[in-house]
Design a protein around this motif. Sequence first.
Motif, mmCIF file in Angstrom:
data_model
loop_
_atom_site.group_PDB
_atom_site.id
_atom_site.type_symbol
_atom_site.label_atom_id
_atom_site.label_comp_id
_atom_site.label_asym_id
_atom_site.label_seq_id
_atom_site.Cartn_x
_atom_site.Cartn_y
_atom_site.Cartn_z
ATOM 1 N N UNK A 200 0.827 -1.206 0.000
ATOM 2 C CA UNK A 200 0.000 0.000 0.000
ATOM 3 C C UNK A 200 0.865 1.261 0.000
ATOM 4 N N UNK A 201 1.973 1.267 0.737
ATOM 5 C CA UNK A 201 2.868 2.431 0.767
ATOM 6 C C UNK A 201 3.528 2.644 -0.587
ATOM 7 N N UNK A 202 3.920 1.568 -1.239
ATOM 8 C CA UNK A 202 4.537 1.674 -2.568
ATOM 9 C C UNK A 202 3.545 2.253 -3.570
ATOM 10 N N UNK A 203 2.311 1.753 -3.529
ATOM 11 C CA UNK A 203 1.277 2.279 -4.432
ATOM 12 C C UNK A 203 1.034 3.761 -4.173
ATOM 13 N N UNK A 204 0.961 4.142 -2.905
ATOM 14 C CA UNK A 204 0.724 5.532 -2.550
ATOM 15 C C UNK A 204 1.873 6.416 -3.035
ATOM 16 N N UNK A 205 3.104 5.973 -2.873
ATOM 17 C CA UNK A 205 4.268 6.749 -3.315
ATOM 18 C C UNK A 205 4.269 6.919 -4.825
ATOM 19 N N UNK A 206 3.900 5.878 -5.561
ATOM 20 C CA UNK A 206 3.881 5.996 -7.025
ATOM 21 C C UNK A 206 2.767 6.920 -7.497
ATOM 22 N N UNK A 207 1.637 6.911 -6.802
ATOM 23 C CA UNK A 207 0.537 7.832 -7.147
ATOM 24 C C UNK A 207 0.960 9.264 -6.868
ATOM 25 N N UNK A 208 1.647 9.488 -5.717
ATOM 26 C CA UNK A 208 2.138 10.829 -5.378
ATOM 27 C C UNK A 208 3.157 11.318 -6.407
ATOM 28 N N UNK B 144 3.319 10.504 -9.554
ATOM 29 C CA UNK B 144 2.573 10.844 -10.773
ATOM 30 C C UNK B 144 1.881 12.186 -10.648
ATOM 31 N N UNK B 145 1.335 12.488 -9.480
ATOM 32 C CA UNK B 145 0.663 13.772 -9.258
ATOM 33 C C UNK B 145 1.651 14.932 -9.281
ATOM 34 N N UNK B 146 2.846 14.748 -8.725
ATOM 35 C CA UNK B 146 3.850 15.810 -8.709
ATOM 36 C C UNK B 146 4.277 16.191 -10.119
ATOM 37 N N UNK B 147 4.399 15.225 -10.992
ATOM 38 C CA UNK B 147 4.808 15.508 -12.369
ATOM 39 C C UNK B 147 3.764 16.334 -13.100
ATOM 40 N N UNK B 148 2.523 16.022 -12.887
ATOM 41 C CA UNK B 148 1.480 16.756 -13.600
ATOM 42 C C UNK B 148 1.255 18.154 -13.007
ATOM 43 N N UNK B 149 1.596 18.355 -11.732
ATOM 44 C CA UNK B 149 1.383 19.651 -11.101
ATOM 45 C C UNK B 149 2.432 20.667 -11.546
ATOM 46 N N UNK B 150 3.696 20.286 -11.712
ATOM 47 C CA UNK B 150 4.779 21.224 -11.961
ATOM 48 C C UNK B 150 5.408 20.981 -13.342
ATOM 49 N N UNK B 151 4.784 21.514 -14.422
ATOM 50 C CA UNK B 151 5.333 21.263 -15.758
ATOM 51 C C UNK B 151 6.583 22.074 -16.055
ATOM 52 N N UNK B 152 6.865 23.157 -15.298
ATOM 53 C CA UNK B 152 8.060 23.969 -15.575
ATOM 54 C C UNK B 152 9.338 23.217 -15.232
ATOM 55 N N UNK B 153 9.265 22.323 -14.249
ATOM 56 C CA UNK B 153 10.444 21.543 -13.882
ATOM 57 C C UNK B 153 10.853 20.650 -15.047
ATOM 58 N N UNK B 154 9.893 20.055 -15.725
ATOM 59 C CA UNK B 154 10.227 19.175 -16.837
ATOM 60 C C UNK B 154 10.821 19.967 -17.992
ATOM 61 N N UNK B 155 10.363 21.201 -18.222
ATOM 62 C CA UNK B 155 10.938 22.021 -19.289
ATOM 63 C C UNK B 155 12.392 22.358 -18.982
#
Length: 172
Positions: free
Chosen positions: A18-26, A28-39
């Motif tokens: 459950x902790x692993x699943x939660x960490x992977x979901x978190x 994924x959410x961080x990537x979609x929230x901050x698109x300037x970091x990826x640029x």
Amino acid sequence: MADIKSMNIFGSQNKGLDQIRKASIDKGNKKSINPTVTKEKKKNINNKKLKPRKVNKRGAGAPVRNFDRVFSASQPIKLSAILNATSRILSETHMSEYSRDEILRAALDDYIKVNLTKEDKKALLNEVTKDLNTYRLKNPTLDKLDEDGNILENAKEIEEETERVIAKKWGI
């Protein structure tokens, strides 16, 4: 054999899963929230790709000396770390007049001379000669020339001399 389904490692009661699943979901959410970091990361990656790579002008392997061209390596040989380190240290300290390639070749020659029977040596020489001839089809031996372009030794003489030198070093 024990039934692993009863251990609850596949079910919803596994806290670690459950902790692993939660960490992977978190994540994924961080990537979609901050698109300037990826640029910014893409810019850094592009800048790294623009830097020219250092290319060895001389190529890999030992330089070709005045013996048969079939001794030259077209690609570097992958050796174990111990063999690599030993040959490097020997060529730097104890046997500085020899290259690493010459040290390893001398060690092989001594091993063959001491540990193989005459029949085994001849069989090995025949196999090595066969491999050398196959290599020579793709990379032919070049004539040895002087400064004026006169032929000192032709390819056939060099190949025969190579076979004689190998046989002599192996004690045949």
